[in-house]
Design a protein around this motif. Structure first.
Motif, PDB file in Angstrom:
ATOM      1  N   CYS A   1       0.834  -1.169   0.024  1.00  0.00           N
ATOM      2  CA  CYS A   1       0.131  -0.309  -0.048  1.00  0.00           C
ATOM      3  C   CYS A   1       0.410   1.174  -0.279  1.00  0.00           C
ATOM      4  O   CYS A   1       0.654   2.227  -0.331  1.00  0.00           O
ATOM      5  CB  CYS A   1      -0.873   0.182   1.150  1.00  0.00           C
ATOM      6  SG  CYS A   1       0.184  -0.087   2.854  1.00  0.00           S
ATOM      7  N   SER A   2       1.870   1.532   0.702  1.00  0.00           N
ATOM      8  CA  SER A   2       2.629   2.728   0.784  1.00  0.00           C
ATOM      9  C   SER A   2       4.304   2.143   1.260  1.00  0.00           C
ATOM     10  O   SER A   2       4.477   0.509   1.993  1.00  0.00           O
ATOM     11  CB  SER A   2       2.219   3.834   1.633  1.00  0.00           C
ATOM     12  OG  SER A   2       1.797   3.065   2.964  1.00  0.00           O
TER      13      SER A   2
ATOM     14  N   SER B   1       5.416   3.021   4.206  1.00  0.00           N
ATOM     15  CA  SER B   1       5.548   2.343   5.564  1.00  0.00           C
ATOM     16  C   SER B   1       4.392   1.814   6.516  1.00  0.00           C
ATOM     17  O   SER B   1       4.915   0.549   7.011  1.00  0.00           O
ATOM     18  CB  SER B   1       5.057   4.089   6.456  1.00  0.00           C
ATOM     19  OG  SER B   1       3.923   4.342   5.495  1.00  0.00           O
TER      20      SER B   1
ATOM     21  N   ASP C   1       1.611   0.656   7.123  1.00  0.00           N
ATOM     22  CA  ASP C   1       1.297   1.020   8.667  1.00  0.00           C
ATOM     23  C   ASP C   1       0.756  -0.734   8.646  1.00  0.00           C
ATOM     24  O   ASP C   1       0.425  -0.553   9.737  1.00  0.00           O
ATOM     25  CB  ASP C   1       0.185   1.995   8.438  1.00  0.00           C
ATOM     26  CG  ASP C   1       0.665   3.758   8.531  1.00  0.00           C
ATOM     27  OD1 ASP C   1       2.102   3.436   8.836  1.00  0.00           O
ATOM     28  OD2 ASP C   1       0.548   3.992   8.111  1.00  0.00           O
TER      29      ASP C   1
ATOM     30  N   TYR D   1       2.279  -3.099  10.122  1.00  0.00           N
ATOM     31  CA  TYR D   1       2.658  -2.770  11.871  1.00  0.00           C
ATOM     32  C   TYR D   1       1.636  -2.799  12.386  1.00  0.00           C
ATOM     33  O   TYR D   1       1.810  -2.521  13.556  1.00  0.00           O
ATOM     34  CB  TYR D   1       4.016  -2.363  11.626  1.00  0.00           C
ATOM     35  CG  TYR D   1       4.868  -2.012  10.510  1.00  0.00           C
ATOM     36  CD1 TYR D   1       5.916  -2.757  11.710  1.00  0.00           C
ATOM     37  CD2 TYR D   1       4.952  -0.684   9.993  1.00  0.00           C
ATOM     38  CE1 TYR D   1       6.830  -3.457  10.847  1.00  0.00           C
ATOM     39  CE2 TYR D   1       6.479  -1.848   8.820  1.00  0.00           C
ATOM     40  CZ  TYR D   1       7.024  -2.160   9.520  1.00  0.00           C
ATOM     41  OH  TYR D   1       8.503  -2.846   9.074  1.00  0.00           O
ATOM     42  N   THR D   2       0.430  -2.785  12.007  1.00  0.00           N
ATOM     43  CA  THR D   2      -1.386  -2.726  13.385  1.00  0.00           C
ATOM     44  C   THR D   2      -0.872  -4.129  14.105  1.00  0.00           C
ATOM     45  O   THR D   2      -0.357  -4.879  13.235  1.00  0.00           O
ATOM     46  CB  THR D   2      -2.205  -2.574  12.493  1.00  0.00           C
ATOM     47  OG1 THR D   2      -1.805  -1.231  11.625  1.00  0.00           O
ATOM     48  CG2 THR D   2      -2.845  -1.884  13.312  1.00  0.00           C
TER      49      THR D   2
ATOM     50  N   VAL E   1      -6.402  -1.106  10.059  1.00  0.00           N
ATOM     51  CA  VAL E   1      -7.346   0.092   8.218  1.00  0.00           C
ATOM     52  C   VAL E   1      -5.717  -0.345   7.908  1.00  0.00           C
ATOM     53  O   VAL E   1      -4.738   0.118   8.086  1.00  0.00           O
ATOM     54  CB  VAL E   1      -7.380   1.049   9.338  1.00  0.00           C
ATOM     55  CG1 VAL E   1      -8.336   1.406   7.867  1.00  0.00           C
ATOM     56  CG2 VAL E   1      -8.897   0.759   9.712  1.00  0.00           C
TER      57      VAL E   1
ATOM     58  N   VAL F   1      -5.237   2.722   5.123  1.00  0.00           N
ATOM     59  CA  VAL F   1      -6.130   3.647   4.491  1.00  0.00           C
ATOM     60  C   VAL F   1      -5.604   3.857   2.827  1.00  0.00           C
ATOM     61  O   VAL F   1      -7.062   4.019   1.768  1.00  0.00           O
ATOM     62  CB  VAL F   1      -5.247   5.107   4.882  1.00  0.00           C
ATOM     63  CG1 VAL F   1      -5.871   6.107   3.850  1.00  0.00           C
ATOM     64  CG2 VAL F   1      -5.791   4.491   6.761  1.00  0.00           C
TER      65      VAL F   1
END
Ligand SMILES: [Zn+2]
Lengths: 162, 179
Positions: free
Chosen positions: A118-119, A121, A123, A126-127, A137, A139
């Motif tokens: 997705c990106s 980082s 995210d 790492y959740t 989520v 994003v």
């Protein structure tokens, strides 16, 4: 430039009297957050999880069933279940070049996003894994995975699940 | 005077570049506890811009860092929650350090960092309609303290080593060389 205003930084100290009030404010805020979000709520185990894309439910999974149910037909060829690895992969876009890999743990009744593109980082990867009232989520992919307190009703298999 | 303004803009550009690089590099590493929870090393450059060049330059550095940083890290939608959080926390920090001049740089940085993660988490929950993430907020606020302390001490030591009126002294030196 009013230099006088900046002079006190030359002998700036790590502590000033006003700090007492700043730290008290921070401590009160954090204490409130812990009482309100950690001590008061009592979350129970999840029986499964729901997968949502752009706010619409596309799949549900009951822990221990080894059989995810696709609840949105337009996603029947975009959600792939790998039984041996126990992963559910959601694909996006016309060429399915974007994805999130959801790793299911039936014993611990939890799931986590293992991989995604997705990106930078990442995210969602790492959740922390799903538990209680938490969610995962992504994003950029508009993906949301939420724990289910009740068993999802059994639906006729819509196909596409391997 | 015009010369000084040019120098301030040039310095601000340099600080913008450092802040963006720090922000982008940090997004490559795994976050603390939850995505979005980072040490916030880039805030060192934003605070330095605000303290040395003035509040307007601090805000400019913040906006450039968030816009460019989120483009570089490939998550443009993160602007929605990082910009309001960044503006609010910088306002609190500048208020405590410059305008009220009541608290130390370290305490202001801690308060700003905690406010930053709190607002960022709240706006994220509203924008993505995922109130479940609020349960991480207490732990996130603790990471704000760690990041705020680290940034605060770095800025404090920098400020003590640097000359305050160094912008003026640059222009004075230049005059000296012109003669
Ligand atoms: Zn993601």
């Amino acid at each position: 430039m009013k230099n006088a205003e900046y002079i006190h930084f030359k002998k700036a100290k790590p502590f000033r009297f006003g700090d007492v009030f700043v730290y008290i404010g921070v401590a009160v805020l954090i204490a409130f957050l812990f009482v309100y979000f950690v001590i008061i709520p009592r979350s129970s185990d999840n029986l499964g999880f729901g997968v949502f894309v752009d706010g619409k439910q596309v799949a549900v999974y009951n822990y221990g069933s080894f059989n995810p149910q696709i609840t949105d037909n337009s996603f029947s060829d975009k959600i792939v279940y790998d039984k041996s690895a126990n992963t559910l992969t959601v694909y996006y876009g016309h060429d399915n070049s974007h994805f999130n890999v959801i790793k299911i743990d039936d014993a611990k009744k939890t799931a986590v996003v293992k991989d995604a593109n997705c990106s930078v980082s990442k995210d969602c990867v790492y959740t922390p894994s799903l538990k209680g009232d938490s969610a995962i989520v992504c994003v950029p992919h508009k993906l949301k995975i939420v724990g289910l307190k009740d068993k999802a009703p059994s639906l006729p298999t819509t196909g596409g699940v391997q | 005077m015009k010369n000084i303004k040019l120098k301030k803009i040039a310095l601000c550009g340099l600080l913008c570049a450092f802040a963006t690089i720090a922000f982008t590099l940090e997004s490559l590493f795994p976050p603390l506890i939850l995505p979005g929870a980072r040490m916030g090393v880039s805030n060192v450059f934003i605070l330095l811009a605000g303290i040395y060049l003035g509040s307007v330059y601090g805000y400019a550095t913040l906006v450039v860092k968030i816009l460019l940083g989120s483009i570089f890290s490939g998550n443009i939608s993160s602007i929605m929650y990082s910009l309001p959080a960044g503006v609010l926390s910088l306002t609190l920090e500048l208020a405590l350090i410059l305008w009220l001049n009541k608290a130390s740089i370290v305490a202001s940085s801690v308060a700003g960092a905690v406010l930053n993660v709190t607002v960022q988490n709240l706006v994220f929950c509203l924008v993505t309609d995922s109130m479940e993430y609020l349960s991480y907020l207490p732990y996130l606020s603790l990471t704000g303290i760690i990041g705020g302390l680290a940034v605060g001490f770095i800025v404090l030591f920098t400020v003590r080593k640097l000359k305050f009126n160094f912008i003026n002294s640059i222009s004075k030196k230049e005059k000296y060389f012109e003669h």
